[in-house]
Design an enzyme around this catalytic site. Structure first.
Site, PDB file in Angstrom:
ATOM      1  N   GLY A  64       1.796   5.166   3.258  1.00 19.69           N
ATOM      2  CA  GLY A  64       2.767   4.216   2.707  1.00 19.69           C
ATOM      3  C   GLY A  64       3.654   4.874   1.667  1.00 19.69           C
ATOM      4  O   GLY A  64       4.862   4.605   1.596  1.00 19.69           O
ATOM      5  N   SER A  91      -4.408   0.153  13.936  1.00 20.96           N
ATOM      6  CA  SER A  91      -5.138   1.385  14.260  1.00 20.96           C
ATOM      7  C   SER A  91      -5.542   1.384  15.729  1.00 20.96           C
ATOM      8  O   SER A  91      -5.566   0.333  16.378  1.00 20.96           O
ATOM      9  CB  SER A  91      -6.389   1.471  13.382  1.00 20.96           C
ATOM     10  N   GLY A 109       0.827  -1.210   0.000  1.00 20.79           N
ATOM     11  CA  GLY A 109       0.000   0.000   0.000  1.00 20.79           C
ATOM     12  C   GLY A 109       0.859   1.256   0.000  1.00 20.79           C
ATOM     13  O   GLY A 109       0.633   2.168   0.793  1.00 20.79           O
ATOM     14  N   GLY A 150      -1.131   7.611   0.154  1.00 28.03           N
ATOM     15  CA  GLY A 150      -1.240   7.808   1.597  1.00 28.03           C
ATOM     16  C   GLY A 150       0.071   7.739   2.361  1.00 28.03           C
ATOM     17  O   GLY A 150       1.136   8.119   1.874  1.00 28.03           O
ATOM     18  N   TYR A 170     -13.926  -2.626  10.082  1.00 25.24           N
ATOM     19  CA  TYR A 170     -12.565  -2.053  10.041  1.00 25.24           C
ATOM     20  C   TYR A 170     -11.858  -2.305  11.375  1.00 25.24           C
ATOM     21  O   TYR A 170     -10.707  -2.765  11.411  1.00 25.24           O
ATOM     22  CB  TYR A 170     -12.663  -0.556   9.753  1.00 25.24           C
TER      23      TYR A 170
HETATM   24  N1  LIG Z   1      -5.433   7.424   7.516  1.00 25.22           N
HETATM   25  C1  LIG Z   1      -5.464   7.281   8.836  1.00 25.22           C
HETATM   26  O1  LIG Z   1      -5.737   8.235   9.576  1.00 25.22           O
HETATM   27  C2  LIG Z   1      -5.118   5.963   9.460  1.00 25.22           C
HETATM   28  C3  LIG Z   1      -5.259   5.826  10.860  1.00 25.22           C
HETATM   29  C4  LIG Z   1      -4.927   4.605  11.442  1.00 25.22           C
HETATM   30  C5  LIG Z   1      -4.451   3.575  10.642  1.00 25.22           C
HETATM   31  N2  LIG Z   1      -4.328   3.740   9.294  1.00 25.22           N
HETATM   32  C6  LIG Z   1      -3.834   2.616   8.495  1.00 25.22           C
HETATM   33  O2  LIG Z   1      -2.760   3.049   7.689  1.00 25.22           O
HETATM   34  C7  LIG Z   1      -2.669   2.234   6.505  1.00 25.22           C
HETATM   35  C8  LIG Z   1      -2.555   3.125   5.284  1.00 25.22           C
HETATM   36  O3  LIG Z   1      -3.719   3.927   5.208  1.00 25.22           O
HETATM   37  P1  LIG Z   1      -3.806   5.283   4.385  1.00 25.22           P
HETATM   38  O4  LIG Z   1      -4.614   6.188   5.202  1.00 25.22           O
HETATM   39  O5  LIG Z   1      -2.458   5.690   3.900  1.00 25.22           O
HETATM   40  O6  LIG Z   1      -4.716   4.799   3.164  1.00 25.22           O
HETATM   41  P2  LIG Z   1      -4.805   5.214   1.623  1.00 25.22           P
HETATM   42  O7  LIG Z   1      -4.225   6.561   1.377  1.00 25.22           O
HETATM   43  O8  LIG Z   1      -6.224   4.972   1.255  1.00 25.22           O
HETATM   44  O9  LIG Z   1      -3.850   4.150   0.917  1.00 25.22           O
HETATM   45  C9  LIG Z   1      -4.156   2.790   0.954  1.00 25.22           C
HETATM   46  C10 LIG Z   1      -3.084   2.000   0.200  1.00 25.22           C
HETATM   47  O10 LIG Z   1      -3.472   0.614   0.252  1.00 25.22           O
HETATM   48  C11 LIG Z   1      -3.533   0.107  -1.078  1.00 25.22           C
HETATM   49  N3  LIG Z   1      -4.655  -0.828  -1.215  1.00 25.22           N
HETATM   50  C12 LIG Z   1      -5.953  -0.637  -0.878  1.00 25.22           C
HETATM   51  N4  LIG Z   1      -6.683  -1.712  -1.210  1.00 25.22           N
HETATM   52  C13 LIG Z   1      -5.834  -2.601  -1.771  1.00 25.22           C
HETATM   53  C14 LIG Z   1      -5.991  -3.894  -2.351  1.00 25.22           C
HETATM   54  N5  LIG Z   1      -7.178  -4.500  -2.435  1.00 25.22           N
HETATM   55  N6  LIG Z   1      -4.901  -4.520  -2.828  1.00 25.22           N
HETATM   56  C15 LIG Z   1      -3.680  -3.925  -2.790  1.00 25.22           C
HETATM   57  N7  LIG Z   1      -3.469  -2.706  -2.276  1.00 25.22           N
HETATM   58  C16 LIG Z   1      -4.537  -2.042  -1.775  1.00 25.22           C
HETATM   59  C17 LIG Z   1      -3.727   1.322  -1.976  1.00 25.22           C
HETATM   60  O11 LIG Z   1      -3.122   1.065  -3.231  1.00 25.22           O
HETATM   61  P3  LIG Z   1      -3.893   1.082  -4.665  1.00 25.22           P
HETATM   62  O12 LIG Z   1      -4.957   2.108  -4.583  1.00 25.22           O
HETATM   63  O13 LIG Z   1      -2.803   1.325  -5.642  1.00 25.22           O
HETATM   64  O14 LIG Z   1      -4.414  -0.289  -4.773  1.00 25.22           O
HETATM   65  C18 LIG Z   1      -2.941   2.403  -1.238  1.00 25.22           C
HETATM   66  O15 LIG Z   1      -1.582   2.374  -1.623  1.00 25.22           O
HETATM   67  C19 LIG Z   1      -3.938   1.366   6.520  1.00 25.22           C
HETATM   68  O16 LIG Z   1      -3.617   0.081   6.977  1.00 25.22           O
HETATM   69  C20 LIG Z   1      -4.846   2.076   7.508  1.00 25.22           C
HETATM   70  O17 LIG Z   1      -5.774   1.213   8.116  1.00 25.22           O
HETATM   71  C21 LIG Z   1      -4.655   4.912   8.694  1.00 25.22           C
END
Ligand SMILES: NC(=O)c1ccc[n+]([C@@H]2O[C@H](COP(=O)([O-])OP(=O)(O)OC[C@H]3O[C@@H](n4cnc5c(N)ncnc54)[C@H](OP(=O)(O)O)[C@@H]3O)[C@@H](O)[C@H]2O)c1
Length: 275
Positions: A18, A144, A12, A16, A167
């Site tokens: 990552g 999370s 990922g 975001g 989630y």
């Molecule tokens: N945002 C927050 O505030 C927050 C808080 C706590 C925890 N987190 C955790 O942090 C991590 C990253 O979240 P983020 O906020 O950076 O999310 P994001 O911006 O939505 O990015 C999600 C990433 O996961 C990939 N992804 C999603 N579905 C996928 C699939 N079916 N197969 C392969 N890749 C997939 C996407 O790649 P593609 O679109 O290229 O497939 C993208 O690179 C997650 O595990 C999330 O639960 C986030």
């Protein structure tokens, strides 16, 4: 840990937090293996990193909403690399990604459980031989603070589906797996820790959820980098962090019998128990 020359896989990383972590690791001299589904976004990131004079990351496309996708990703990494120093399991979907109704994976599993937890469980197990051969090495599970106990009578949330609960269960499952795997890996010099990176970072999943961001990807990214490369966490394993601080997870994470049930179910669902 000095990251120059280290090989790091971060799932990922096309978007975001990552994406931020991948760029920071590349700037520190690591060989970064980036992953996601979106080839255009991966290319933009790779071009950006190369343009800054760093080693260009290698993109591994794979859809983690199918166990076959996770297997294909692991096989490609194992075939392409002699070592893996850090595996960051970060790919995920939010509580309302793809709509508010219940969805299932290619394998028929509840989608958040499948993408956020089960694919990472499978990937970690398939990558373990390489991580062990590269020890000292680390696994970081991006979970999370949003956590809800699993109901072992309805793990796939077939009754009374709610996206937030789905989630939060997938995120607690990641933490339970972290504690369980750390015990299994004792003495191997492979550590595994989980974290809440930051609250409501400005990322796609937060915006899709209609939530106003209150943290930056830099904040969450630095917390992930801390577990991936921080000297102060060397040798520490089986822990949950809230940002930079060690924290308590939901009580179910410390229930050995619940972890045992989750482990047995996960081995069965991924087909690993047959190996
Ligand atoms: N945002 C927050 O505030 C927050 C808080 C706590 C925890 N987190 C955790 O942090 C991590 C990253 O979240 P983020 O906020 O950076 O999310 P994001 O911006 O939505 O990015 C999600 C990433 O996961 C990939 N992804 C999603 N579905 C996928 C699939 N079916 N197969 C392969 N890749 C997939 C996407 O790649 P593609 O679109 O290229 O497939 C993208 O690179 C997650 O595990 C999330 O639960 C986030």
């Amino acid at each position: 840990m000095k990251m120059a020359g280290k090989t790091v896989l971060i799932t990922g990383s096309t978007d975001g937090v990552g994406r931020y972590v991948a760029a920071r690791l590349a700037a520190a001299g690591a060989n970064v293996l980036i992953h996601g589904r979106d080839r255009a976004r991966a290319k933009t990131l790779a071009d950006e990193i190369r343009g800054q004079g760093h080693v260009e990351p290698i993109f591994y496309p794979a859809d983690l909403s199918s166990l076959a996708g996770a297997r294909q990703l692991a096989a490609a990494v194992l075939a392409g690399h002699q070592r893996l120093d850090v595996f960051i399991s970060n790919a995920g979907i939010g509580s309302r990604s793809l709509g508010s109704g219940r969805q299932t994976s290619a394998d028929g599993h509840e989608l958040r459980f499948a993408v956020n937890y089960l694919s990472g469980f499978l990937l970690a197990h398939l990558l373990l031989p390489l991580l062990k051969a590269s020890a000292p090495s680390r696994i970081v599970n991006v979970a999370s603070l949003g956590q809800h106990p699993l109901d072992f009578d309805d793990v796939m949330l077939t009754k009374g589906y709610n996206g937030n609960r789905a989630y939060a269960r997938s995120k607690l499952a990641q933490i339970m797996f972290t504690i369980d795997l750390a015990q299994e890996l004792e003495g191997s010099d492979v550590t595994v820790n989980a974290l809440h990176p930051a609250t409501y970072m400005n990322t796609t999943m937060v915006r899709e959820g209609g939530i106003t961001p209150i943290s930056t990807v830099e904040q969450g990214g630095e917390a992930i980098l801390h577990l991936a490369a921080g000297d102060d966490v060397a040798g520490k394993s089986g822990l949950f962090f809230n940002g930079m601080q060690q924290a308590q997870a939901n009580p179910q994470a410390y229930d050995a019998s619940a972890r045992k049930r989750l482990r047995a179910l996960s081995l069965e669902l991924t087909g690993l128990s047959a190996c």
